[in-house]
Design an enzyme around this catalytic site. Structure first.
Site, PDB file in Angstrom:
ATOM      1  N   TRP A 116      33.634  38.238  47.174  1.00  0.00           N
ATOM      2  CA  TRP A 116      32.812  37.384  48.041  1.00  0.00           C
ATOM      3  C   TRP A 116      33.527  36.992  49.327  1.00  0.00           C
ATOM      4  O   TRP A 116      32.892  36.488  50.244  1.00  0.00           O
ATOM      5  CB  TRP A 116      32.381  36.112  47.287  1.00  0.00           C
ATOM      6  CG  TRP A 116      33.528  35.390  46.634  1.00  0.00           C
ATOM      7  CD1 TRP A 116      33.887  35.462  45.315  1.00  0.00           C
ATOM      8  CD2 TRP A 116      34.485  34.522  47.256  1.00  0.00           C
ATOM      9  NE1 TRP A 116      35.005  34.689  45.080  1.00  0.00           N
ATOM     10  CE2 TRP A 116      35.391  34.105  46.261  1.00  0.00           C
ATOM     11  CE3 TRP A 116      34.673  34.048  48.553  1.00  0.00           C
ATOM     12  CZ2 TRP A 116      36.468  33.250  46.514  1.00  0.00           C
ATOM     13  CZ3 TRP A 116      35.740  33.202  48.822  1.00  0.00           C
ATOM     14  CH2 TRP A 116      36.622  32.809  47.803  1.00  0.00           C
ATOM     15  N   ASN A 117      34.850  37.164  49.406  1.00  0.00           N
ATOM     16  CA  ASN A 117      35.540  36.606  50.584  1.00  0.00           C
ATOM     17  C   ASN A 117      35.285  37.410  51.858  1.00  0.00           C
ATOM     18  O   ASN A 117      35.330  36.878  52.957  1.00  0.00           O
ATOM     19  CB  ASN A 117      37.040  36.397  50.327  1.00  0.00           C
ATOM     20  CG  ASN A 117      37.782  37.673  50.009  1.00  0.00           C
ATOM     21  OD1 ASN A 117      37.173  38.684  49.680  1.00  0.00           O
ATOM     22  ND2 ASN A 117      39.092  37.631  50.096  1.00  0.00           N
ATOM     23  N   LYS A 140      28.633  47.209  43.098  1.00  0.00           N
ATOM     24  CA  LYS A 140      28.351  45.900  42.468  1.00  0.00           C
ATOM     25  C   LYS A 140      29.008  44.831  43.350  1.00  0.00           C
ATOM     26  O   LYS A 140      30.218  44.620  43.302  1.00  0.00           O
ATOM     27  CB  LYS A 140      28.934  45.893  41.046  1.00  0.00           C
ATOM     28  CG  LYS A 140      29.206  44.519  40.444  1.00  0.00           C
ATOM     29  CD  LYS A 140      27.945  43.744  40.135  1.00  0.00           C
ATOM     30  CE  LYS A 140      28.275  42.367  39.577  1.00  0.00           C
ATOM     31  NZ  LYS A 140      28.778  41.423  40.604  1.00  0.00           N
ATOM     32  N   PRO A 141      28.210  44.170  44.209  1.00  0.00           N
ATOM     33  CA  PRO A 141      28.787  43.110  45.043  1.00  0.00           C
ATOM     34  C   PRO A 141      28.964  41.828  44.232  1.00  0.00           C
ATOM     35  O   PRO A 141      28.371  41.679  43.160  1.00  0.00           O
ATOM     36  CB  PRO A 141      27.723  42.914  46.128  1.00  0.00           C
ATOM     37  CG  PRO A 141      26.440  43.320  45.486  1.00  0.00           C
ATOM     38  CD  PRO A 141      26.760  44.341  44.424  1.00  0.00           C
ATOM     39  N   GLY A 194      39.650  42.095  43.851  1.00  0.00           N
ATOM     40  CA  GLY A 194      39.396  40.820  43.172  1.00  0.00           C
ATOM     41  C   GLY A 194      40.655  40.356  42.469  1.00  0.00           C
ATOM     42  O   GLY A 194      41.772  40.714  42.862  1.00  0.00           O
ATOM     43  N   SER A 195      40.472  39.617  41.391  1.00  0.00           N
ATOM     44  CA  SER A 195      41.633  39.002  40.742  1.00  0.00           C
ATOM     45  C   SER A 195      42.420  40.010  39.920  1.00  0.00           C
ATOM     46  O   SER A 195      41.879  41.016  39.427  1.00  0.00           O
ATOM     47  CB  SER A 195      41.173  37.857  39.835  1.00  0.00           C
ATOM     48  OG  SER A 195      40.530  38.403  38.702  1.00  0.00           O
ATOM     49  N   GLU A 216      42.774  46.424  44.345  1.00  0.00           N
ATOM     50  CA  GLU A 216      43.334  45.556  45.383  1.00  0.00           C
ATOM     51  C   GLU A 216      43.200  44.140  44.840  1.00  0.00           C
ATOM     52  O   GLU A 216      42.121  43.563  44.852  1.00  0.00           O
ATOM     53  CB  GLU A 216      42.551  45.783  46.691  1.00  0.00           C
ATOM     54  CG  GLU A 216      43.318  45.326  47.915  1.00  0.00           C
ATOM     55  CD  GLU A 216      42.909  43.937  48.315  1.00  0.00           C
ATOM     56  OE1 GLU A 216      43.562  42.984  47.827  1.00  0.00           O
ATOM     57  OE2 GLU A 216      41.960  43.778  49.098  1.00  0.00           O
ATOM     58  N   LEU A 217      44.321  43.621  44.312  1.00  0.00           N
ATOM     59  CA  LEU A 217      44.239  42.413  43.484  1.00  0.00           C
ATOM     60  C   LEU A 217      44.859  41.208  44.197  1.00  0.00           C
ATOM     61  O   LEU A 217      44.899  41.173  45.415  1.00  0.00           O
ATOM     62  CB  LEU A 217      44.907  42.709  42.135  1.00  0.00           C
ATOM     63  CG  LEU A 217      44.380  43.994  41.456  1.00  0.00           C
ATOM     64  CD1 LEU A 217      45.126  44.298  40.180  1.00  0.00           C
ATOM     65  CD2 LEU A 217      42.872  43.905  41.193  1.00  0.00           C
ATOM     66  N   CYS A 250      43.187  37.587  50.430  1.00  0.00           N
ATOM     67  CA  CYS A 250      44.292  37.964  49.529  1.00  0.00           C
ATOM     68  C   CYS A 250      45.606  38.040  50.287  1.00  0.00           C
ATOM     69  O   CYS A 250      46.668  38.107  49.679  1.00  0.00           O
ATOM     70  CB  CYS A 250      44.030  39.318  48.901  1.00  0.00           C
ATOM     71  SG  CYS A 250      42.482  39.397  48.055  1.00  0.00           S
ATOM     72  N   GLU A 423      43.517  51.425  51.076  1.00  0.00           N
ATOM     73  CA  GLU A 423      42.204  51.461  51.725  1.00  0.00           C
ATOM     74  C   GLU A 423      42.411  51.529  53.234  1.00  0.00           C
ATOM     75  O   GLU A 423      43.389  50.993  53.764  1.00  0.00           O
ATOM     76  CB  GLU A 423      41.414  50.208  51.354  1.00  0.00           C
ATOM     77  CG  GLU A 423      41.144  50.133  49.863  1.00  0.00           C
ATOM     78  CD  GLU A 423      40.153  49.051  49.500  1.00  0.00           C
ATOM     79  OE1 GLU A 423      40.344  47.894  49.887  1.00  0.00           O
ATOM     80  OE2 GLU A 423      39.167  49.385  48.824  1.00  0.00           O
TER      81      GLU A 423
HETATM   82  C1  SIN Z   1      41.245  40.608  51.380  1.00  0.00           C
HETATM   83  O1  SIN Z   1      41.390  39.416  51.386  1.00  0.00           O
HETATM   84  O2  SIN Z   1      41.213  41.218  50.318  1.00  0.00           O
HETATM   85  C2  SIN Z   1      41.058  41.426  52.629  1.00  0.00           C
HETATM   86  C3  SIN Z   1      41.732  40.894  53.795  1.00  0.00           C
HETATM   87  C4  SIN Z   1      41.726  41.841  54.968  1.00  0.00           C
HETATM   88  O3  SIN Z   1      41.120  42.909  54.930  1.00  0.00           O
HETATM   89  O4  SIN Z   1      42.374  41.515  55.956  1.00  0.00           O
END
Ligand code: SIN
Length: 443
Positions: A116-117, A140-141, A194-195, A216-217, A250, A423
Site C-alpha cells: 500500500w505504500n 494482487k494489490p 511487503g513484510s 523486496e522485504l 522500506c 527491480e
Molecule cells: C519501497 O518502499 O518499497 C519502495 C521505495 C522506493 O521505490 O523508493
C-alpha cells in the site's frame, strides 16, 4: 466499493493469464514495447486523476502522489525499451563440431503481490518488466489501496493489452489469495513487496512447486553522518529520506547515526526543521506529511516512541499540533540506544531516532547490526572513507551523500532478510526470463 475476490476468482485469474500466455509470449518484443509505451502515455495523460485517487486511498500528500505516478510510469518506459534488449548469448564453443547459444524466454504466468505504500509504482515496477519479457500477470494489490491498481488496469485495457494478459485480484483477506497463488503449478514466479514475515510465508508455500521468487522485504536503513559531512546536505538528506511518504517506505532512514563531535549541531538543526513540518490532509498544500495508513500503524509508531522514552530517550522535537485520526506529529528522538525496540524495528512512521558513535568501526558495526540489508546512506567528504564504508556496509543499495537513490534505471533490492531479486535497471527484466542453453551438433 471494490470486489472482494475469493480463492475461486483467483484460480480464474490464473487460468486467464495462462490462456493468454502462448499468444503474448510470441508477440514480438517490439509490439510488447509499443503497447507498454501506449500505456505509459495514457498514465501521463491522467497524472492528476491518478494522483488524486492515490492521495484519497493512501493518504500521502498530493505532490508526492504526483511524483509517484511519474515514478511509476518511468518503469513502464524503461522496460518498454528493455523488451527489445533481452539478448541471449553465443558462447565460444568447446568443440569444433558444436555451436552453443543461450536464449532468454519468458517464465510464464507471474504473480505480483504489491504493498500500500506505493500503490502505483510498486505495481508498474513489477508488471512492466514481466510484460516486456512476455509473461502474463495476476496482480494482487494491497487491500488498503485497490483503486490505484484498478485504475492502472483500466488504462492498460484502454492501451490495448489483450484480455488475460493483466489480471487484478482485489480481496479483503489476502490469505486465501496467497494460498492459491503459491500452490498453483501454473504460476511460475511470484514477486512480492511487503513484510519479511509474509515474504517467508510465501517462500515456504512456494517450495513444493519451486517457483522463482523476487522478495523486496523490510528494511532498517542506517543514515550515518560523519564529522566531515557537509552538514546542510546531511540535514536535507535526512529530512527527505526520513519523512518521504510520512516515513512509510522500506528505504526510509530508520536509524540516524551521528558522530559524537557533530551530534549536538546535527540534532538541534534537524529538530528545528522537523518542528516546522506541517501535517494533515494530503490535499492541503501547506502539509508535508499526511496520515499513517491505519490504526495498527499508528499504534506501532506510538509504541516504539513510548518504549524508547521509557528506556531513556528524549523527544528533541515534536509539533504539539495535536490531531485526531491517523496523524502522527513528525518527531526527532535523541539519546536512542540499541537496547530500545526502535533500533531493530522498521518504524514506518515519521520518527527520526538519533544514535551517537565515535569511530568509523563503531558506525559500521551499528549500521550492520540488523537482520535487514536493504538501503544505507552516509555523508562524508573523505573519498577513501566513502569507498571503505560503502564496501563494508551489508546492504543492497548505498547512498553516498545522497538519499534519493530510487529510479527506474537503478537496481532496487536487498540482501539478508530484506530479500533478493532486483527491480528496475537492466537486471529487472532477468527476474522474468528463463535462460535456455541450446547446443547445436554440426558434424
Ligand atoms: C519501497 O518502499 O518499497 C519502495 C521505495 C522506493 O521505490 O523508493
Amino acid at each position: 466499493h471494490v470486489t472482494d475476490c475469493n480463492a475461486d476468482d483467483c484460480e480464474r485469474a490464473i487460468k486467464a493469464a495462462s490462456d493468454a500466455f502462448p499468444v503474448w509470449s510470441e508477440t514480438t518484443a517490439a509490439k510488447r514495447g509499443a503497447l507498454l509505451m501506449t500505456w505509459h502515455q495514457k498514465i501521463k495523460e491522467n497524472v492528476d486523476l491518478l494522483a488524486h485517487l492515490l492521495t484519497l486511498e493512501q493518504g500521502k500528500i498530493l505532490s508526492e502522489a504526483k511524483g509517484e505516478i511519474h515514478y511509476g510510469a518511468s518503469f513502464i518506459k524503461w522496460f518498454a525499451a528493455e523488451a527489445e534488449r533481452a539478448y541471449g548469448d553465443v558462447i565460444p564453443s568447446n568443440h569444433p563440431d558444436k555451436r552453443m547459444t543461450v536464449v532468454k524466454q519468458p517464465i510464464g504466468v507471474c504473480a505480483a503481490i504489491t504493498p500500500w505504500n506505493f500503490p502505483n509504482a510498486m505495481i508498474t515496477r513489477k508488471i512492466a518488466p514481466a510484460l516486456a519479457a512476455g509473461c502474463t500477470i495476476v496482480l494482487k494489490p494491497s487491500d488498503e489501496t485497490p483503486y490505484s491498481a484498478l485504475a492502472l488496469a483500466y488504462l492498460a485495457e484502454e492501451a490495448g493489452f489483450p484480455k488475460g494478459v493483466i489480471n487484478v485480484v482485489t480481496a479483503k483477506d489476502p490469505v486465501p489469495i496467497g494460498e492459491v497463488l503459491t500452490s498453483s503449478p501454473m504460476v511460475r514466479k511470484i514477486s512480492f513487496t511487503g513484510s519479511t514475515r509474509v515474504g517467508k510465508w510465501l517462500m515456504e508455500r512456494s517450495a513444493p512447486t519451486l517457483k522463482k521468487l523476487s522478495l523486496e522485504l523490510g528494511g532498517n536503513a542506517p543514515l550515518i553522518v560523519f564529522e566531515d559531512a557537509d552538514m546542510d546536505m546531511a540535514i536535507e538528506g535526512a529530512i527527505s529520506s526520513k519523512f518521504r511518504n510520512n516515513g512509510q517506505t522500506c528505504i526510509c532512514s530508520n536509524r540516524i547515526l551521528v558522530q559524537d563531535t557533530v551530534y549536538e549541531e546535527f540534532q538541534s538543526r534537524l529538530a528545528e526543521k522537523t518542528g516546522q513540518m506541517k501535517y494533515g490532509s494530503g490535499f492541503e498544500s501547506e502539509n508535508s506529511l499526511g496520515p499513517l495508513i491505519n490504526k495498527k500503524a499508528l499504534e506501532k509508531v506510538s509504541g516504539l516512541v513510548e518504549d524508547a522514552i521509557a528506556k531513556g530517550a528524549r523527544l528533541a522535537s515534536q509539533s504539539d499540533d495535536d490531531r485526531n485520526g491517523l496523524f502522527f506529529a513528525p518527531a526527532v528522538l535523541t539519546g536512542v540506544t540499541p537496547e530500545m525496540e526502535i533500533f531493530s524495528e522498521e518504524i514506518f512512521g515519521p520518527v527520526a531516532p538519533l544514535y551517537k558513535f565515535s569511530t568509523d568501526e563503531e558506525a559500521v558495526d551499528l549500521a550492520n547490526d540488523t537482520r535487514y540489508g536493504l538501503a544505507a546512506y552516509f555523508y562524508t567528504r573523505d573519498l577513501s572513507r566513502a569507498w571503505k564504508i560503502a564496501e563494508k556496509l551489508e546492504y543492497g543499495m548505498i547512498g553516498v551523500n545522497e538519499t534519493a537513490i530510487s529510479n527506474a534505471s537503478a537496481p532496487f533490492g536487498g540482501i539478508k532478510e530484506s530479500g533478493f531479486g532486483r527491480e528496475g535497471s537492466k537486471y529487472g527484466i532477468d527476474e522474468y526470463l528463463n535462460v535456455k542453453y541450446v547446443c547445436f551438433g554440426i558434424r
